[in-house]
Design an enzyme around this catalytic site. Structure first.
Site, mmCIF file in Angstrom:
data_model
loop_
_atom_site.group_PDB
_atom_site.id
_atom_site.type_symbol
_atom_site.label_atom_id
_atom_site.label_comp_id
_atom_site.label_asym_id
_atom_site.label_seq_id
_atom_site.Cartn_x
_atom_site.Cartn_y
_atom_site.Cartn_z
ATOM 1 N N LYS A 22 0.831 -1.203 0.000
ATOM 2 C CA LYS A 22 0.000 0.000 0.000
ATOM 3 C C LYS A 22 0.873 1.263 0.000
ATOM 4 O O LYS A 22 0.648 2.197 -0.791
ATOM 5 C CB LYS A 22 -0.904 -0.020 1.240
ATOM 6 C CG LYS A 22 -1.935 1.077 1.232
ATOM 7 C CD LYS A 22 -2.840 0.988 2.446
ATOM 8 C CE LYS A 22 -3.825 -0.163 2.322
ATOM 9 N NZ LYS A 22 -4.545 -0.459 3.543
ATOM 10 N N ARG A 91 -2.944 2.948 8.958
ATOM 11 C CA ARG A 91 -3.324 1.703 8.276
ATOM 12 C C ARG A 91 -2.130 0.778 8.141
ATOM 13 O O ARG A 91 -1.034 1.215 7.844
ATOM 14 C CB ARG A 91 -3.797 2.001 6.838
ATOM 15 C CG ARG A 91 -5.086 2.731 6.730
ATOM 16 C CD ARG A 91 -5.330 3.087 5.256
ATOM 17 N NE ARG A 91 -6.507 3.921 5.104
ATOM 18 C CZ ARG A 91 -7.728 3.459 4.898
ATOM 19 N NH1 ARG A 91 -7.939 2.171 4.811
ATOM 20 N NH2 ARG A 91 -8.743 4.291 4.782
ATOM 21 N N GLY A 100 -7.871 -7.826 5.288
ATOM 22 C CA GLY A 100 -8.628 -7.921 6.532
ATOM 23 C C GLY A 100 -7.878 -8.559 7.682
ATOM 24 O O GLY A 100 -8.438 -8.781 8.751
ATOM 25 N N MET A 102 -4.980 -7.474 9.207
ATOM 26 C CA MET A 102 -4.334 -6.585 10.172
ATOM 27 C C MET A 102 -5.181 -5.341 10.391
ATOM 28 O O MET A 102 -6.262 -5.214 9.846
ATOM 29 C CB MET A 102 -2.925 -6.293 9.695
ATOM 30 C CG MET A 102 -2.034 -7.509 9.836
ATOM 31 S SD MET A 102 -0.375 -7.186 9.334
ATOM 32 C CE MET A 102 -0.605 -6.726 7.657
ATOM 33 N N ARG A 335 -3.432 -1.049 -6.577
ATOM 34 C CA ARG A 335 -2.490 -2.179 -6.650
ATOM 35 C C ARG A 335 -2.810 -2.975 -7.905
ATOM 36 O O ARG A 335 -3.910 -2.849 -8.469
ATOM 37 C CB ARG A 335 -2.588 -3.063 -5.411
ATOM 38 C CG ARG A 335 -3.922 -3.697 -5.290
ATOM 39 C CD ARG A 335 -4.086 -4.489 -4.042
ATOM 40 N NE ARG A 335 -5.507 -4.803 -3.959
ATOM 41 C CZ ARG A 335 -6.139 -5.138 -2.888
ATOM 42 N NH1 ARG A 335 -5.504 -5.218 -1.743
ATOM 43 N NH2 ARG A 335 -7.411 -5.407 -2.903
ATOM 44 N N HIS A 455 -4.384 -40.016 -0.284
ATOM 45 C CA HIS A 455 -4.205 -40.842 -1.479
ATOM 46 C C HIS A 455 -5.175 -40.399 -2.573
ATOM 47 O O HIS A 455 -4.777 -40.185 -3.726
ATOM 48 C CB HIS A 455 -4.435 -42.310 -1.115
ATOM 49 C CG HIS A 455 -4.331 -43.247 -2.276
ATOM 50 N ND1 HIS A 455 -5.424 -43.586 -3.045
ATOM 51 C CD2 HIS A 455 -3.261 -43.885 -2.814
ATOM 52 C CE1 HIS A 455 -5.043 -44.412 -4.006
ATOM 53 N NE2 HIS A 455 -3.722 -44.616 -3.880
ATOM 54 N N SER A 786 17.038 -40.785 -14.828
ATOM 55 C CA SER A 786 15.740 -40.152 -14.663
ATOM 56 C C SER A 786 15.445 -40.130 -13.166
ATOM 57 O O SER A 786 15.455 -41.168 -12.517
ATOM 58 C CB SER A 786 14.666 -40.941 -15.403
ATOM 59 O OG SER A 786 13.420 -40.327 -15.197
ATOM 60 N N CYS A 854 10.949 -38.031 -13.653
ATOM 61 C CA CYS A 854 9.667 -38.652 -13.985
ATOM 62 C C CYS A 854 8.787 -38.856 -12.776
ATOM 63 O O CYS A 854 7.723 -39.441 -12.861
ATOM 64 C CB CYS A 854 9.876 -39.961 -14.736
ATOM 65 S SG CYS A 854 10.718 -41.207 -13.750
ATOM 66 N N TYR A 874 14.941 -32.665 -19.445
ATOM 67 C CA TYR A 874 13.485 -32.724 -19.639
ATOM 68 C C TYR A 874 12.770 -33.011 -18.331
ATOM 69 O O TYR A 874 13.378 -33.482 -17.372
ATOM 70 C CB TYR A 874 13.114 -33.789 -20.678
ATOM 71 C CG TYR A 874 13.363 -35.209 -20.247
ATOM 72 C CD1 TYR A 874 12.407 -35.910 -19.521
ATOM 73 C CD2 TYR A 874 14.558 -35.856 -20.557
ATOM 74 C CE1 TYR A 874 12.635 -37.209 -19.103
ATOM 75 C CE2 TYR A 874 14.792 -37.154 -20.141
ATOM 76 C CZ TYR A 874 13.828 -37.829 -19.408
ATOM 77 O OH TYR A 874 14.054 -39.109 -18.977
HETATM 78 C C1 PEP Z 1 9.349 -42.288 -8.664
HETATM 79 O O1 PEP Z 1 9.718 -42.971 -7.702
HETATM 80 O O2 PEP Z 1 9.431 -41.057 -8.706
HETATM 81 C C2 PEP Z 1 8.761 -42.950 -9.821
HETATM 82 C C3 PEP Z 1 8.478 -42.273 -10.906
HETATM 83 O O3 PEP Z 1 8.475 -44.250 -9.662
HETATM 84 P P1 PEP Z 1 7.135 -44.796 -8.986
HETATM 85 O O4 PEP Z 1 6.291 -43.610 -8.664
HETATM 86 O O5 PEP Z 1 6.530 -45.694 -9.992
HETATM 87 O O6 PEP Z 1 7.684 -45.497 -7.806
#
Ligand code: PEP
Ligand code: MG
Length: 896
Positions: A22, A91, A100, A102, A335, A455, A786, A854, A874
């Site tokens: 502000k 303020r 809201g 403070m 802002r 999960h 990976s 991955c 990647y």
């Molecule tokens: C991992 O462990 O990040 C992975 C890609 O293998 P998974 O989730 O199949 O154990």
């Protein structure tokens, strides 16, 4: 000594760290020559010093005195001057907006004398006493910590005495009496009188604002929003202007564009004869900003001019608070405004087309989270939520989108009904890995337990599936197949087959069908050219093209089927970063795995493997075809083999029943023995991954052969397969070398048999701390790494995701031990450090080492930025998140 106080004219918009949002923007507007009531800002540094020591830092009081004197000179009156008082507001204003959270105190400088001066100057006794009672009320609450109820109660009494519910019906005399009663409330609850000395009022208010940084609600808000706890707030002391001086005064808010759609126009609300808090409190109905033109044409046109100036200056959507005091316009705040995901994309492109920002900036102004938001199907708001449906509960919005379907209570029914074309919502108390098939089959998932990292939530987000979890107000009785809830105080029972609708964006659950519309953005990613007619889709298209042209990292997908691979490709995936093979051992093939496990002789085992081989080969051929010309990383089997065997209890019962009947089944008995033998206390740390390849003769060879034969078949069919064979859960180089030798031997054989020259890579996952720490040794034989950040997170922290998410993650998140689950966003300090070490060590031994990720973090925006920073080649994520990763990979290289 640091400078603790800045006149509005001394600051600018880039000083948010010091002056708060502000204060920095008030300074910027002052320097743009806009009509800002004069004032000064006390820095966040002063607040931090105060919070550390509990007293005002040395020199602050003197600086405030100097700035107050300058303000008084500019305004031609002194704070609280009895015949014509200067009044100020105090303020809060932190770096990050904490709406809201403070404190603010208005009308400081009023006392028993100056209230009469204000009455004389304004010509309105009512106004003066109303201002005074507001001061005492706010002061009592904020500075003296008195429960606001006490004041509200007295105010209600006063209104009741006049037989009204409207504040405006109280006249000057009523308000004068109210002031006296409010003063008594103060004495009664604070044990001291309301301070009459204006400077004391101001000093104590400043302290109260400092202290409001640490109120419970502010602390909780910061935790939720991930705002650092040690920033402190600035304090703005600003001369008061009044929108409640009559019908030629008023107060309002304005946006330079529609923050919902992004459209340019005149958006905002105005309320005549009112102060700011009246607008927020919604006591009276506001009028549309456009109507201001009819009431005060001069101020209206000046406001439009200022809005244009601000937008061109900030080069973004601005939101504004203003007040008109007897026909004079004052700017109280501006802002860069919050906006919806759709507006963010539209506005970024509109500003680019206006030449205000570059395409790089446009890309940096939208986010992967916003794109994800645009990709989910949603309830059709034009039809209205209430369309024949009744809201029965609200839970945690775990995975956005909208889903409508028949209630089912188990995975089996979900699959069965969805196969016959029904849309189903899987309703469970909580889900576990056994529910996976049902989750895949369902349109949405609803659970009564578990939070954002349960999960159900994590898996649903990964699949891009709508999920509402932790709906404590419902009772899920899977035995009787009834969902109990209440609506309008009445208990209701929902049976299997009844239709419900769930909104993963708001967490709402409806009984009945709410109409759903598909996202046009997804239609566009699916290749529907018509979708580009939509302005929003066209904006997304331009942003994506620029991000793709800018990013350094490529984006691959985690896909295990030809269908998923094809979809991922349409969504822009540049290959597969992880093709898990475990699902290829399920269903009808389970018996073959059982035979493999139970085999007593080489011949039996080889027989089972020989039957699996052609099935696997077909799996791979389809996937390689869908990803022709692009790299496909196929992971050899990872999970423990007993996951493919029947459940121990089920099997024990079967064996016991058969024996009781005197018809023992040999195969079941052997299976039960095997299940007992293979039982592991900690399967996550047991016989899995590369260890299977070392221990189970022929298993990895069979998989490698299937992969390479599929590649040879593709080449013979004129395709260009680019295979990368990946070994999971390697901890040490010898493990990897052992398996690699086997694969090379298979490759030689396949070459000899098919006559096809095959080129492929052999690499490993890095998902154990030991692998990361010895990455230089592993990089010698491995052609790529990976990072399996799911397992790397589990093994670095020493906890199993399936066990801890339900057990204690919610407590950790609540207590702020985690800002966010380390399974959702990479833990940069721990897991991230192991990745950094592995990258460095791996490349030191093999400069051409190909590096990717991955784990699920591959599709998480913050994690993608981290992977860019450590130099991965990647990221790989679920097909649905590929566009998000593309955008974030682009954003991670454009300058901020
Ligand atoms: C991992 O462990 O990040 C992975 C890609 O293998 P998974 O989730 O199949 O154990
Ligand atoms: Mg893993």
């Amino acid at each position: 000594m640091p400078k603790y106080v800045y006149d509005f004219a001394e600051g600018n918009k880039d000083l948010k760290d010091l002056l708060g949002g502000k204060g920095a923007n008030l300074a910027e507007m002052t320097n743009l020559g806009l009509p800002v009531p004069p004032g000064f800002t006390i820095t966040t540094e002063a607040c931090r010093a105060y919070l550390l020591s509990g007293t005002q830092p040395e020199g602050l009081e003197a600086e405030i005195t100097t700035h107050l004197a300058a303000l008084e000179a500019k305004m031609g009156k002194r704070l609280g001057q009895s015949d014509d008082p200067l009044l100020v507001s105090v303020r809060s204003g932190a770096k990050h907006s904490m709406p809201g959270m403070m404190e603010t105190v208005l009308n400081i400088g009023l006392n028993d004398q100056s209230v009469r001066g204000l009455a004389a100057q304004s010509g309105s006794e009512r106004f003066a006493f109303d201002s005074y009672r507001r001061l005492i009320q706010m002061y009592g609450k904020t500075v003296l910590g008195i429960d606001g109820e006490h004041f509200a109660h007295v105010l209600d009494e006063a209104k009741r005495a006049k037989d009204t519910t409207n504040d405006l019906d109280l006249d000057a005399e009523d308000l004068r009496k109210l002031v006296e009663t409010f003063k008594e409330v103060i004495v009664e609850h604070a044990g001291r009188p309301f301070p009459q000395e204006p400077r004391e009022q101001m000093d104590l208010a400043i302290r109260a604002v400092f202290e409001s940084w640490n109120t419970d609600r502010a602390v909780i808000y910061r935790r939720q929003e991930r705002i650092p706890t040690d920033l402190g707030t600035a304090v703005n002391v600003c001369s008061m202007v009044f929108g409640n001086l009559g019908m030629d005064s008023g107060t309002g808010v304005a946006f330079t564009r529609d923050s919902a759609s992004g459209a340019q126009g005149i958006y905002g609300d105005y309320l005549q004869n009112a102060q700011g808090e009246d607008v927020v409190a919604g006591i009276r109905n506001t009028m549309q900003l456009g109507d201001l033109e009819k009431i005060d044409e001069k101020s209206y046109h000046q406001l439009l001019q200022i809005m244009q100036t601000l937008e061109e200056h900030y080069r973004d959507l601005c939101d504004i608070e203003f007040t008109i005091e007897r026909g004079k316009l004052w700017m109280l705040q501006t802002r860069v405004g919050k906006r919806t995901a759709a507006a963010a994309f539209r506005i970024a492109l509109q500003l680019t087309d206006q030449g205000l920002i570059t395409m790089d900036e446009a890309v940096s102004r939208v986010s992967g989270a916003q794109l994800a938001h645009l990709m989910f199907p949603r309830f059709d708001d034009s039809v209205g939520r209430a369309h024949g449906a009744q809201r029965i509960a609200v839970g945690i919005a775990a995975s956005p989108g909208a889903a409508v379907g028949k209630v089912v209570f188990d995975s089996y029914t979900a699959v069965k009904w969805s196969r016959s074309g029904e849309s189903v919502i899987l309703v469970r108390r909580e889900t576990n890995p056994d529910d996976l098939n049902g989750m895949i089959a369902a349109a949405g998932i609803l659970t009564s337990r578990g939070g954002k990292t349960s999960h159900a939530a994590v898996v649903a987000r990964g699949m891009g599936k709508t999920c509402v979890c932790g709906v404590e107000a419902i009772d899920v009785d899977t035995k009787k197949r009834i969902l109990r809830a209440s609506s309008h105080g009445k208990a209701i029972e929902i049976h299997e087959g009844d239709v419900i609708s769930i909104d993963g964006t708001s967490g709402e659950v409806f009984l009945g069908e709410v109409p759903v519309v598909a996202s046009p953005v997804v239609r566009y990613f699916e290749g529907d050219e018509d979708a580009l007619q939509d302005e929003l889709v066209a904006a997304v298209d331009r942003v994506m093209r620029h991000a793709d042209g800018t990013r350094r990292m490529s984006v691959r997908a985690n896909a295990d089927t030809p269908e998923d691979a094809a979809r991922a490709r349409r969504f822009g995936a540049q290959g597969i970063g992880l093709c898990r093979t475990e699902h290829m051992f399920l269903g009808e093939r389970r018996v073959l795995v059982e035979r493999l496990i139970l085999a007593d002789t080489d011949a039996e085992r080889e027989g089972a493997l020989a039957e699996l081989l052609p099935l696997q080969r077909d799996d791979f051929t389809g996937i390689l075809e869908a990803m022709d010309g692009l790299p496909v990383t196929i992971r050899l089997l990872d999970p423990p083999l007993h996951e493919f065997l029947p459940d121990i209890t089920e099997l024990s019962v079967r064996v016991a029943v058969a024996e009781a009947r005197g018809e023992p089944r040999e195969n079941d008995l052997r299976l039960l023995q095997a299940v007992h033998q293979m039982h592991e206390q900690n399967p996550m740390l047991g016989l899995r991954g590369v260890r299977l390849g070392v221990v189970i003769p022929g298993l990895f060879q069979m998989q490698s052969r299937a992969i390479l034969e599929a590649a040879a078949a593709r080449i013979n069919a004129g395709g260009v397969p680019r295979v990368e064979i990946m070994v999971p859960l390697v901890a040490n180089v010898q493990e990897f070398e052992t398996v690699k030798l086997d694969i090379i031997q298979v490759a030689r054989d396949v070459r000899a048999e098919t006559g096809v020259h095959l080129e492929f890579l052999i690499g490993t996952m890095i998902e154990l701390p030991r692998a990361a720490l010895t990455a230089d040794q592993i990089a010698e034989p491995a052609e790529f790494f990976s990072f399996g950040t799911n397992d790397l997170t589990q093994t670095t922290w020493g906890f199993s995701r399936d066990d801890v998410e339900g057990a204690f993650f919610s407590a950790y998140l609540e207590k702020g031990i985690f800002g966010i689950s380390p399974f959702e966003s990479i833990d940069v300090d721990g897991v991230g450090e192991l990745i950094r070490i592995a990258v460095e060590k791996g490349r030191s031994r093999r400069p051409s080492l190909k590096l990717g990720v991955c784990g699920e973090h591959g599709g998480d925006p913050d994690s993608v930025h981290f992977f860019e920073k450590v130099g991965l080649d990647y990221v790989s994520c679920s097909p649905f998140r590929v566009p998000i990763a593309r955008l974030e990979a682009g954003r991670s290289v454009v300058p901020d």
